[in-house]
Design an enzyme around this catalytic site. Structure first.
Site, PDB file in Angstrom:
ATOM      1  N   ALA A  66      77.695  39.376  40.879  1.00 52.72           N
ATOM      2  CA  ALA A  66      78.698  39.477  39.539  1.00 52.72           C
ATOM      3  C   ALA A  66      78.830  39.102  38.210  1.00 52.72           C
ATOM      4  O   ALA A  66      79.001  37.885  38.140  1.00 52.72           O
ATOM      5  CB  ALA A  66      79.598  40.996  39.667  1.00 52.72           C
ATOM      6  N   GLY A 116      77.260  40.515  45.336  1.00 52.11           N
ATOM      7  CA  GLY A 116      76.742  41.423  44.922  1.00 52.11           C
ATOM      8  C   GLY A 116      75.028  41.462  45.172  1.00 52.11           C
ATOM      9  O   GLY A 116      74.248  42.233  46.092  1.00 52.11           O
ATOM     10  N   GLU A 119      74.847  41.532  49.083  1.00 53.10           N
ATOM     11  CA  GLU A 119      75.570  43.268  49.759  1.00 53.10           C
ATOM     12  C   GLU A 119      74.153  43.981  49.462  1.00 53.10           C
ATOM     13  O   GLU A 119      73.565  44.459  49.779  1.00 53.10           O
ATOM     14  CB  GLU A 119      76.453  43.381  48.446  1.00 53.10           C
ATOM     15  CG  GLU A 119      77.617  42.731  49.097  1.00 53.10           C
ATOM     16  CD  GLU A 119      78.670  43.132  48.501  1.00 53.10           C
ATOM     17  OE1 GLU A 119      79.008  43.450  47.000  1.00 53.10           O
ATOM     18  OE2 GLU A 119      80.114  44.294  48.723  1.00 53.10           O
ATOM     19  N   GLU A 141      83.358  35.956  46.609  1.00 56.68           N
ATOM     20  CA  GLU A 141      84.774  36.938  46.030  1.00 56.68           C
ATOM     21  C   GLU A 141      85.851  36.438  46.653  1.00 56.68           C
ATOM     22  O   GLU A 141      85.995  36.481  45.063  1.00 56.68           O
ATOM     23  CB  GLU A 141      84.419  38.705  45.669  1.00 56.68           C
ATOM     24  CG  GLU A 141      82.681  39.634  45.766  1.00 56.68           C
ATOM     25  CD  GLU A 141      81.402  39.055  46.544  1.00 56.68           C
ATOM     26  OE1 GLU A 141      81.471  38.470  47.710  1.00 56.68           O
ATOM     27  OE2 GLU A 141      80.494  39.567  46.455  1.00 56.68           O
TER      28      GLU A 141
END
Ligand code: NAD
Length: 724
Positions: A66, A116, A119, A141
């Site tokens: 992110a 991310g 992901e 995270e």
């Protein structure tokens, strides 16, 4: 083609998304990237000529996660939980669309793939990774106080099992491609030149790919749910371990456990809703904002020398003169030689200097033995350290660091002897821990080139250097000192001169408050445990024993001598004097302090404390003890800020966490005040002052802030205005 993703469809119907954010060295998840991704996913699913989608990156790394500068602005922006939840669903929904849209998606991971980024890869039906030593994969995270909020907590355990997934997610661990393959969350590891073709071949061969969890009868590998014995064990042991480690100060690891526990017994769509709810609740809590801002954004800026005065030519220190080869000098010599500098290590005799060099010898030998460094490299580093007792050897040094005994006379003497031989342009830095820099600079012919570089022990492990500006220190000297700190890969903070500077001064309030509590009849075990529960790495008595009471008493006596009637001694100095002078319990190094140190056994609190500081019949609540221990440190920081010792709140926060271990969940001492709210902080200090003494009196500056509502950091929306 969009702003952030190049789009191409080849003759065989394979659409390639090449993520390449303009103007950035690294791909990160931004609003624009999400928009573009959504648009292209929709477009490729709707386009009949597209048979499959290949996702890769146009940069060295794949996708690093992110955009933290955006993330940090969310808390305090006034967004409602409902809106935030909706917003957080965007990425989750795109990924779900990819995996259920009826076309195969493959990810060609060409480098580092984190958060991310991973992901996104997990949302594809196939993952192939480049075989490159620098590539790492992980879901980090938790390190910024969050959880992987776009399916990471659901897809990873469904691929590799609950226990290994929890290990990766709750610890934020990175793994290399080979390990990712072994664990089973990537499908292949191939050389760089075969990466794209491997992904393409797979896409062409698997037109009907489905995620395993979308197939009938899917079961989580290794089992899941409250009735599966192995899964139950994992959750029970895991929750206990997390509670012990985090002391309930960090909500993210427990939220991750909850996501995995609740999510893995549900179908994927429901599971993703659970994850989004926990993710949103973490973003409504200040801990993630505090950690992200201080540990990543502000520390990152400090490492890039945000405080460096512009327009000063960079200094690349090639030759360092290190005066004093004791504990600190030996450590500074090591980190400097490791960074490629030639170090002249000077002590009162060549033998003493060699003893200091032995420290590097030991560390390098260990590194070579453990395979962390080649023996040749270790030898090369060691050969850069030249031991001597002759000042003439300092000739040509760009920078001198002094770490001789903590005596003004000895320091003045070595300053004069050194300045007689070094170039006029050289910088002279003192590593004193207590003597004001402006006073020491009086012994220098060039006080504008005299500065404080305060290291922490052990130097090779501690990440911080506190740079202290004397009254006459020039901006050029500051800039060049910062260059040196960057070269040895430490994080600098810049403060102005004061007795104890910033870090020692605020840290000492923690140990003093521990002793004040003891004097008030609070049980020592309650005090130690309250320190730990608040998130400090060590209790106030254990740390006082480490730095020794002997040193504390010496500093007290010297300060009293220097300041005379003006001196306001610490409120619990009588406890330290009684322990050190009367009871001869001078600290760990002396074999006895607040603790007993049985030979070969584990230390324990000295039972004799009960006789000399009898516990009161009624003991306070542990929360009250935690409050006293944390507030006093934050309040002293506010005093430093008002006196101009601290100029930038970021320096205070970074210095408190990396210098003396103020709890990271707070974001540092000034972030702690902001998090509590200045008004509430002042009211609490007033209460504490009435109950325990004037050391808790709020400062005039804090009262003014409480009145105006001005925080140390601008609110999220104001910060954005300022940045714009
Ligand atoms: P130390 O006693 O281990 O080492 C001091 C060294 O200086 C000794 O090797 C001594 O022989 C040498 N020395 C003394 N007089 C000298 C002279 N005239 N010329 C050359 N060498 C001389 O002390 P230390 O713990 O390394 O501390 C050194 C300095 O660093 C002090 O100013 C101390 O306040 C500061 N400091 C210490 C710590 C810490 O945790 N120990 C932390 C930060 C700063």
């Amino acid at each position: 083609m969009t702003d952030t993703i190049q789009y191409q469809v080849d003759g065989e119907g394979i659409a390639t998304f090449t993520i390449d954010l303009p103007g950035r060295s690294m791909n990160v998840l931004t609003d624009q990237l999400l928009k573009d991704l959504e648009q292209l996913v929709d477009q490729s699913l709707a386009d009949d000529s597209v048979k499959g989608v290949l996702i890769t990156s146009g940069k060295d790394a794949f996708l690093a996660g992110a955009d933290l500068t955006w993330l940090v602005q969310v808390y305090g922006s006034g967004i409602s939980a409902e809106d935030l939840y909706k917003r957080n669903r965007t990425y989750t929904d795109i990924l779900r669309k990819m995996e259920t849209g009826g076309k195969p998606f493959a990810c060609a991971i060409n480098g580092t793939c984190l958060g991310g980024g991973l992901e996104l890869a997990l949302g594809c039906h196939y993952r192939v990774v480049v075989d490159h030593p620098k590539a790492v994969l992980g879901l980090p995270e938790v390190q910024v106080g969050l959880l992987p909020g776009a399916g990471g907590t659901q897809r990873l355990p469904r691929l590799i099992g609950i226990q290994p997934a929890l290990e990766l997610i709750t610890q934020g661990k990175h793994v290399k491609p080979g390990k990712a393959l072994e664990l089973g969350f990537v499908d292949a590891v191939v050389p760089a030149d075969q990466l794209i073709s491997a992904a393409r071949d797979w896409l062409l061969g698997e037109p009907d790919a489905e995620q395993p969890w979308d197939k009938k009868g899917f079961k989580v590998p290794g089992g899941a749910g409250a009735f599966h014995p192995k899964a139950v064990q994992t959750f029970m042991a895991g929750s206990a371990m997390i509670a012990e480690k985090t002391r309930h100060n960090y909500p993210a690891p427990i939220a991750i456990m909850s996501c995995v526990y609740e999510g893995t017994i549900l179908p994927m769509d429901k599971a993703l809703q659970i994850e989004s709810k926990y993710f949103t609740s973490l973003m409504m809590d200040p801990v993630y904002r505090n950690m992200t801002r201080t540990l990543f954004i502000n520390k990152g800026a400090a490492d890039k020398l945000v405080r460096r005065p512009k327009d000063v030519e960079r200094l690349d220190v090639k030759k360092l003169g290190m005066l004093g080869a004791g504990m600190m000098g030996a450590g500074i010599a090591f980190v400097s030689a490791r960074a490629g500098m030639d170090v002249v290590l000077l002590d009162t005799s060549k033998e003493a200097a060699e003893k200091g060099k032995d420290y590097s010898r030991g560390l390098l030998k260990k590194a070579a033995e453990r395979g962390r460094m080649s023996p040749e490299k270790a030898e090369q580093i060691l050969s850069r350290i030249h031991t001597t007792d002759d000042y003439a050897d300092l000739e040509g040094a760009d920078l001198i660091i002094e770490a001789v005994f903590e005596s003004r006379e000895i320091k003045a003497d070595v300053t004069a002897k050194t300045e007689a031989v070094i170039p006029e342009s050289s910088i002279f830095a003192s590593n004193t821990s207590t003597l004001p820099i402006s006073g020491l600079a009086e012994a220098s012919k060039r006080p504008d080139q005299f500065i404080g570089l305060h290291f922490f022990s052990p130097v090779d492990k501690m990440p911080l250097v506190e740079i202290i500006m004397g009254e006459k220190t020039s901006q050029e000297t500051l800039a060049k000192s910062l260059d040196y700190v960057q070269k040895i890969r430490k994080t600098p903070i810049v403060v102005n001169d004061s007795r104890g500077f910033y870090t020692s001064r605020c840290f000492s309030t923690y140990v003093n408050e521990g002793q004040a509590l003891l004097k008030d009849g609070v049980h020592p075990a309650l005090i130690e445990n309250a320190g730990l529960l608040a998130g400090m790495p060590v209790g106030p008595f254990a740390v006082q024993d480490e730095v020794t009471l002997d040193l504390g008493v010496k500093v007290y006596k010297q300060t009293k001598l220097d300041l005379g009637d003006d001196y306001q001694p610490p409120s619990a100095i009588d406890v330290m004097l009684k322990m050190n002078d009367d009871l001869e319990r001078k600290g760990k190094r002396f074999g006895a302090g607040f603790y007993e140190y049985p030979e070969g056994g584990k230390k324990y609190l000295w039972p004799g404390l009960a006789e000399h500081f009898p516990p009161a019949a009624e003991q306070p609540d542990v929360e009250e003890v935690k409050t006293r221990l944390l507030y006093i440190q934050a309040l002293e920081t506010a005093r430093c800020f008002e006196e101009g010792v601290i100029v930038e709140p970021a320096d205070a926060d970074i210095g408190s966490i990396f210098g003396w271990g103020f709890p990271p969940w707070t974001g540092g001492t000034l972030s702690f005040i902001d998090t509590v709210g200045v008004r509430e902080f002042v009211a609490e200090c007033d209460r504490l002052a009435a109950a325990y003494g004037p050391r808790f009196e709020p400062t005039p500056g804090l009262r003014a802030r409480a009145e105006s509502g001005e925080a140390f950091y601008p609110r999220a929306d104001q910060a954005q205005d300022r940045a714009a």
